[in-house]
Design an enzyme around this catalytic site. Structure first.
Site, PDB file in Angstrom:
ATOM      1  N   ARG A 161       6.956  -8.020 -15.109  1.00  0.00           N
ATOM      2  CA  ARG A 161       7.034  -6.943 -14.130  1.00  0.00           C
ATOM      3  C   ARG A 161       5.800  -7.046 -13.228  1.00  0.00           C
ATOM      4  NH1 ARG A 161       6.335  -0.399 -15.087  1.00  0.00           N
ATOM      5  NH2 ARG A 161       4.170  -0.811 -14.570  1.00  0.00           N
ATOM      6  N   TYR A 173       1.012   3.625  -8.488  1.00  0.00           N
ATOM      7  CA  TYR A 173       1.575   3.516  -9.831  1.00  0.00           C
ATOM      8  C   TYR A 173       1.518   2.071 -10.345  1.00  0.00           C
ATOM      9  CZ  TYR A 173       4.705   2.752 -13.589  1.00  0.00           C
ATOM     10  OH  TYR A 173       5.187   2.326 -14.790  1.00  0.00           O
ATOM     11  N   ASP A 224       9.040  -1.825 -10.712  1.00  0.00           N
ATOM     12  CA  ASP A 224       9.310  -0.407 -10.991  1.00  0.00           C
ATOM     13  C   ASP A 224       8.876   0.426  -9.790  1.00  0.00           C
ATOM     14  OD1 ASP A 224       9.621   2.113 -12.056  1.00  0.00           O
ATOM     15  OD2 ASP A 224       8.433   1.731 -13.871  1.00  0.00           O
ATOM     16  N   HIS A 226       9.305   3.592  -9.696  1.00  0.00           N
ATOM     17  CA  HIS A 226       8.847   4.821 -10.349  1.00  0.00           C
ATOM     18  C   HIS A 226       9.232   6.100  -9.600  1.00  0.00           C
ATOM     19  CE1 HIS A 226       6.267   6.909 -13.345  1.00  0.00           C
ATOM     20  NE2 HIS A 226       6.551   5.849 -14.049  1.00  0.00           N
ATOM     21  N   GLU A 250      13.616  -1.091 -10.836  1.00  0.00           N
ATOM     22  CA  GLU A 250      13.705   0.045 -11.761  1.00  0.00           C
ATOM     23  C   GLU A 250      13.412   1.371 -11.057  1.00  0.00           C
ATOM     24  OE1 GLU A 250      10.997  -0.464 -15.025  1.00  0.00           O
ATOM     25  OE2 GLU A 250      10.998   1.683 -15.464  1.00  0.00           O
ATOM     26  N   GLU A 276      14.580   5.701 -18.314  1.00  0.00           N
ATOM     27  CA  GLU A 276      13.534   5.919 -19.319  1.00  0.00           C
ATOM     28  C   GLU A 276      13.252   7.410 -19.535  1.00  0.00           C
ATOM     29  OE1 GLU A 276      10.358   3.616 -17.499  1.00  0.00           O
ATOM     30  OE2 GLU A 276       9.286   5.442 -16.997  1.00  0.00           O
ATOM     31  N   ARG A 297      17.753   2.072 -19.567  1.00  0.00           N
ATOM     32  CA  ARG A 297      16.386   2.026 -20.098  1.00  0.00           C
ATOM     33  C   ARG A 297      16.145   3.041 -21.213  1.00  0.00           C
ATOM     34  NH1 ARG A 297      12.270  -0.576 -19.323  1.00  0.00           N
ATOM     35  NH2 ARG A 297      10.880   1.009 -18.470  1.00  0.00           N
ATOM     36  N   GLU A 353      10.994  -4.118 -22.691  1.00  0.00           N
ATOM     37  CA  GLU A 353       9.646  -3.990 -22.105  1.00  0.00           C
ATOM     38  C   GLU A 353       8.600  -4.110 -23.208  1.00  0.00           C
ATOM     39  OE1 GLU A 353       8.895  -0.166 -20.299  1.00  0.00           O
ATOM     40  OE2 GLU A 353       7.191  -0.929 -19.160  1.00  0.00           O
ATOM     41  N   TRP A 416       6.161  11.641  -9.253  1.00  0.00           N
ATOM     42  CA  TRP A 416       5.200  10.630  -9.740  1.00  0.00           C
ATOM     43  C   TRP A 416       5.904   9.488 -10.403  1.00  0.00           C
ATOM     44  CZ3 TRP A 416       3.856   8.566 -14.532  1.00  0.00           C
ATOM     45  CH2 TRP A 416       2.782   7.639 -14.472  1.00  0.00           C
TER      46      TRP A 416
HETATM   47  O1  KDG Z   1       4.784   7.996 -20.062  1.00  0.00           O
HETATM   48  C1  KDG Z   1       5.181   7.449 -18.838  1.00  0.00           C
HETATM   49  C2  KDG Z   1       5.127   5.937 -18.876  1.00  0.00           C
HETATM   50  O2  KDG Z   1       5.706   5.434 -20.044  1.00  0.00           O
HETATM   51  C3  KDG Z   1       5.820   5.357 -17.677  1.00  0.00           C
HETATM   52  O3  KDG Z   1       5.166   5.738 -16.518  1.00  0.00           O
HETATM   53  C4  KDG Z   1       5.850   3.851 -17.782  1.00  0.00           C
HETATM   54  O4  KDG Z   1       7.469   3.704 -16.025  1.00  0.00           O
HETATM   55  C5  KDG Z   1       6.943   3.231 -17.003  1.00  0.00           C
HETATM   56  C6  KDG Z   1       7.430   1.922 -17.471  1.00  0.00           C
HETATM   57  O5  KDG Z   1       8.388   1.446 -16.880  1.00  0.00           O
HETATM   58  O6  KDG Z   1       6.869   1.382 -18.417  1.00  0.00           O
HETATM   59 MG    MG Z   2       9.362   2.774 -15.591  1.00  0.00          MG
END
Ligand code: KDG
Ligand code: MG
Length: 416
Positions: A161, A173, A224, A226, A250, A276, A297, A353, A416
């Protein structure tokens, strides 16, 4: 009639749960674990860590779950799951589903130990020889990120990644100065970070152009976003990244509204990964059934444990989507251990991951999984193969930490 004595290894008396307790420890970062003990002396461990909200799950377990476990048959994993989910009026949500996951994983661990079998064999046996993982590379600019991708490739990783600094943004991020240890929950109150979508959308295609030029077409590259983009911005990014053949993009846009993904799909063939922050099959359903994503995820610790994530994986399989479990460092070695058994078994596996935990964390959670040439391998010990050194854990008291927040440059609150 079901024979109550023989529906699980050991006698009903041996399997009875006699004690359960929550262990909170912070060997470099916070982890919440649940230990369940049976009359036979065999115990099981589950992860209950919810990053930045750890004590909410600890309290839910201590006050509302553990009193209901005492005296129950540890071999009745499904019935206990249904009791905690269906039997409760207030259901779903990250706190509840993380607590249920901790119980579920601890019970599967007990079942494995009682049967003398590793978890993947209880699930149905091996479907592959190793679990493909992706590591995390980042840097302040494309040059630095590319050097980090090269470092992972040299270590044998086949998938990486890549995240990168964005001009004008101090804390984007996923970018770390510490090797292998991006840890966003770094302050007691949320750190305020700035976000600029135009600067980000300008940077990401340049990053992947550079990575393909430096590392060729073979290595798998992931990214990602995010949750920072609107659907049409995400569609533009997914389209701009097509020449660089990502393994996945992602969390391109927040997934509360699945229709956003319809828009991305309409404009791009870049594979999409989401989930996630999901905690039940109901969160995944529309995205999977409408074939709006390629990788799911949602992982064991935040979605009700092995018993529930198995159902999510099955739903994904019907729609040709594959698993890609979340595996950041806030998912404890217990979750990683359980996930690796699941990944070894699940037919529609995609990728896992993997961010290495710190040495302190690994010492508190001894485990038998190993990394070789870009693949993780679960061990052969009974259960999920991860234990907890309680004396060592007691040396690391809870350390209040929250995840950051993001604002646009004019001060507007953002995702975020
Ligand atoms: O607790 C939040 C994190 O696990 C996250 O920000 C990590 O997005 C993330 C990832 O893809 O690992
Ligand atoms: Mg993530």
């Amino acid at each position: 009639m079901v024979d109550m004595q023989t529906d699980s290894p050991g006698s009903e008396r041996d399997r009875r749960i006699v004690a359960a307790r929550v262990i909170v420890t912070s060997p470099g970062r916070n982890f919440v674990s649940l230990l369940i003990e049976t009359r036979s002396g065999i115990s099981g461990l589950g992860d209950a860590t919810l990053n930045g909200r750890e004590l909410a799950v600890a309290a839910y377990l201590e006050h509302h779950v553990i009193p209901n476990l005492i005296g129950r048959d540890a071999g009745r994993i499904e019935d206990t799951w249904q009791f905690l989910y269906r039997g409760a009026y207030w259901r779903r949500g990250p706190v509840t589903m993380t607590a249920i996951a901790a119980v579920d994983v601890a019970l599967w661990d007990i079942l494995g130990k009682m049967a003398g079998l590793p978890l993947y064999r209880l699930l149905g046996g091996r479907s592959r020889e190793g679990v493909l993982v992706y590591g995390h590379a980042s840097g302040r600019d494309p040059e630095e990120t590319s050097a980090e991708v090269g470092r992972f490739a040299a270590q044998g990783y086949r998938a990486v990644r890549a995240q990168c600094g964005v001009p004008g943004l101090a804390k984007p991020y996923g970018v770390t100065r510490m090797k292998n240890a991006y840890e966003p929950a770094e302050s007691e109150l949320p750190l305020e970070t700035l976000w600029s979508t135009p600067a980000y959308l300008d940077m990401v295609p340049r990053l992947f152009e550079r990575l393909r030029a430096d590392h060729g077409r073979e290595i798998e590259l992931l990214h990602d976003a995010h949750h920072r983009l609107t659907p049409i911005e995400a569609a533009r990014l997914a389209r701009d990244l097509e020449p660089f053949r990502l393994f996945w993009l992602e969390d391109a846009t927040p997934a509360e509204n699945p229709d956003g993904f319809e828009l991305i799909r309409r404009h791009s063939v870049t594979p999409l990964a989401v989930g996630e922050v999901f905690n039940s099959v109901w969160d995944c359903r529309a995205l999977l059934e409408r074939q709006l994503i390629d990788y799911i995820r949602t992982t064991i610790v935040h979605a009700g444990g092995i018993s529930h994530v198995r159902r999510i994986a099955d739903l994904a399989a019907l729609h040709r989507a594959r698993t890609g479990f979340h595996g950041a460092t806030d998912l404890s070695p217990i979750t990683l251990g359980a996930a690796l058994h699941f990944d070894t078994w699940v037919p529609n596996f995609g990728i896992q991951e993997y961010m290495q935990h710190t040495q302190e964390t690994d010492a508190v959670f001894p485990h038998d999984y190993t990394l070789r040439e870009g693949y993780l391998h679960c061990g052969e010990s009974p259960g999920h193969g991860v234990s907890l050194d309680e004396r060592l854990a007691a040396r690391y008291p809870y350390n209040p930490r929250q995840l950051p927040i993001a604002r646009l440059t004019d001060g507007t609150m953002w995702d975020w």
